[in-house]
Enzyme design. Structure first.
Site, PDB file in Angstrom:
ATOM      1  N   LYS A   1       0.851  -1.184   0.000  1.00 18.54           N
ATOM      2  CA  LYS A   1       0.000   0.000   0.000  1.00 18.54           C
ATOM      3  C   LYS A   1       0.892   1.242   0.000  1.00 18.54           C
ATOM      4  CE  LYS A   1      -1.751   2.851   2.682  1.00 18.54           C
ATOM      5  NZ  LYS A   1      -1.805   4.048   1.786  1.00 18.54           N
TER       6      LYS A   1
ATOM      7  N   GLU B   1       9.495   1.590  11.119  1.00 19.06           N
ATOM      8  CA  GLU B   1      10.512   2.636  10.964  1.00 19.06           C
ATOM      9  C   GLU B   1       9.755   3.945  11.011  1.00 19.06           C
ATOM     10  OE1 GLU B   1      12.206   5.604   9.554  1.00 19.06           O
ATOM     11  OE2 GLU B   1      12.440   4.575   7.629  1.00 19.06           O
TER      12      GLU B   1
ATOM     13  N   CYS C   1      13.062  11.103   7.083  1.00 18.02           N
ATOM     14  CA  CYS C   1      12.899  10.703   8.479  1.00 18.02           C
ATOM     15  C   CYS C   1      14.187  10.861   9.274  1.00 18.02           C
ATOM     16  CB  CYS C   1      12.370   9.281   8.566  1.00 18.02           C
ATOM     17  SG  CYS C   1      13.282   8.088   7.574  1.00 18.02           S
TER      18      CYS C   1
ATOM     19  N   GLU D   1       9.009  16.450  15.086  1.00 17.41           N
ATOM     20  CA  GLU D   1       9.416  16.246  13.696  1.00 17.41           C
ATOM     21  C   GLU D   1       8.592  17.147  12.778  1.00 17.41           C
ATOM     22  OE1 GLU D   1      10.553  12.488  10.901  1.00 17.41           O
ATOM     23  OE2 GLU D   1       8.603  12.385  11.907  1.00 17.41           O
TER      24      GLU D   1
END
Length: 475
Positions: free
Chosen positions: A171, A246, A280, A379
């Site tokens: 996906k 992750e 990331c 973040e």
């Protein structure tokens, strides 16, 4: 280009379709089929049927590797098209998309070589037994990947899963499904049996949730936000799925006074502005030793001001459009928060356009940032750097580890003993020394703490996709 759902090597329409927009031009890009629960169920059933078929289950491992090599060759033949599509879909500069595609090809070749090397062990147990272990595929894998590196991160999940003999329902991110669909198309051409790889774009709240909850899925491999990762863990418990995550990062990039300062400034720039900061592992917290703070900040501000947003297809562009209007608004809200909380804006800070269009954000640098500020603790996933100052090694380590996250870190120093000492002290899955943002299929990647668990890439990734069976034979 195929824009339907790939299920069991057939392209299927869906009840819903949605329109993709080129984030650099704001022009319509493609209409893509949107998977719902019924389509996810069909994809999982196709993957299960393939997993249990003789055609896949009894395929010799070396021939499975040959299919992966063939897929890598086809990706290489279509590399220009893949890079062009990635840039149109994501907004990143073309030169970055070419790097992403090249690594995806490397990743498929790397795991093609592993397919016939997944061996067990003979165990010296007590008693009159011959005891050994087998490595077997974990089963049907649901791979959910984000929009920042659409093809590359798909390869990090799909390649080891297929090498291990699993089947996959992929996906892709709702915003960037196009290269994943191209990957599926090439997998069919390469000769993978029906159901080995299924590609089902759709919104995370619908398609992703259905995949996570489906009892026919044995394992979820996810890259994305920490919040979604936490939700996946909770939901996966109901069916005791294996999970690897992750997740987010707020990575420290530490410049000591004894570093090669020119190289460190270049590394700090690459660490945050490559990929528009939508990385990331971005070095979004720059920790600078006080003795060289002013020099570093001045050079960094000059570089950021010259890094102007541009047409992603221009060979000179190094800062493309962020992925969507929504993401642009999110990044700008963090910039506003940084100013409100007292950080000093020294470069950028504003939205931008190219020829009056696009979702761009200027390369932004804040000085005088402090722990507790949103731009330091959270973040952002955009081209925004927060600079903090420290006085000695101990304080630098403490600031680096003062984070919920632990995905990556950078260290800049000429002192080899310090480099090893600090690398050991940093709580992160990857530590770069005198470099930043380098990856290789052979080098495992993943996080500590709220950055998740499990590893992509390297030999370690194969553990995510296999079960160990112990066999005892009485003699």
């Amino acid at each position: 280009m195929k824009t339907d759902l790939l299920i069991g090597n057939e392209w299927r329409a869906a009840a819903k379709r949605y329109c993709l927009t080129n984030p650099a031009t704001e022009e319509p890009l493609a209409e893509v089929a949107e998977a719902g629960e019924a389509e996810i169920d069909a994809a999982v059933r196709a993957a299960r049927a393939c997993l249990e078929s003789k055609q896949w289950r009894e395929l010799p491992a070396r021939k499975r590797g040959a299919l992966l090599y063939r897929l890598a060759d086809l990706l290489e033949q279509r590399s220009k098209d893949l890079a062009d599509v990635e840039t149109k879909n994501n907004g990143k500069p073309l030169f970055e998309s070419k790097i992403d595609v090249a690594m995806a090809i490397e990743t498929f070749r790397y795991y093609a070589g592993w397919a016939d090397k997944l061996t067990g062990d003979t165990l010296p147990v007590n008693g009159n037994f011959f005891t050994y272990t087998l490595r077997e595929p974990v089963g049907v894998v649901g791979a959910i990947v984000p929009w920042n590196f659409p093809l590359n991160l798909a390869s990090w999940k799909v390649a080891p899963a297929l090498a291990a003999g699993c089947t996959v329902v992929l996906k892709p991110a709702h915003e960037t499904p196009l290269t994943a669909l191209m990957l599926g198309e090439l997998a069919v051409e390469a000769g993978f049996p029906a159901g080995a790889l299924n590609v089902v774009p759709g919104p995370g709240a619908v398609a992703g949730a259905a995949l996570v909850r489906h009892p026919g899925v044995d394992k979820i491999a996810f890259t994305g936000s920490t919040e979604v990762g936490q939700w996946i863990m909770r939901e996966a418990a109901a069916t005791v799925k294996r999970v690897t995550l992750e997740l987010g990062g707020k990575s420290p990039n530490i410049i000591f006074a004894d570093a090669d300062l020119s190289a460190a400034v270049r590394g700090a720039q690459t660490g945050i502005f490559y990929g528009k900061g939508e990385v990331c592992a971005a070095g979004s917290r720059l920790l600078v030793e006080r003795a060289v703070h002013d020099q570093i900040v001045e050079q960094l501000a000059e570089r950021a001001k010259k890094l102007t947003p541009g047409d992603p297809f221009d060979k000179n562009t190094r800062l493309g459009a962020v992925v969507s209007k929504r993401q642009q608004e999110t990044v700008l809200s963090y910039i506003a928060a940084g100013q409100k909380e007292g950080a000093r804006l020294i470069a950028g800070g504003k939205p931008a356009t190219v020829n009056g269009k696009g979702y761009y954000v200027e390369a932004t640098v804040f000085d005088a940032a402090q722990p507790g500020m949103k731009i330091v603790d959270e973040e952002i996933f955009g081209p925004v750097l927060a600079v903090l100052t420290f006085d000695d090694e101990e304080e630098g380590i403490r600031l680096a580890n003062r984070s919920l996250y632990g995905l990556a870190a950078g260290i800049w120093t000429k002192d080899v003993q310090k480099a090893h000492r600090v690398a050991r002290a940093i709580k992160a899955g990857t530590v770069w020394v005198n470099t930043y943002n380098f990856y290789d299929p052979a080098a495992p990647f993943g996080g500590y703490k709220f950055s998740g668990f499990g590893r992509d890439l390297g030999r370690e990734a194969l553990d995510n996709y296999t079960e160990t069976k112990t066999v005892w034979i009485g003699l």
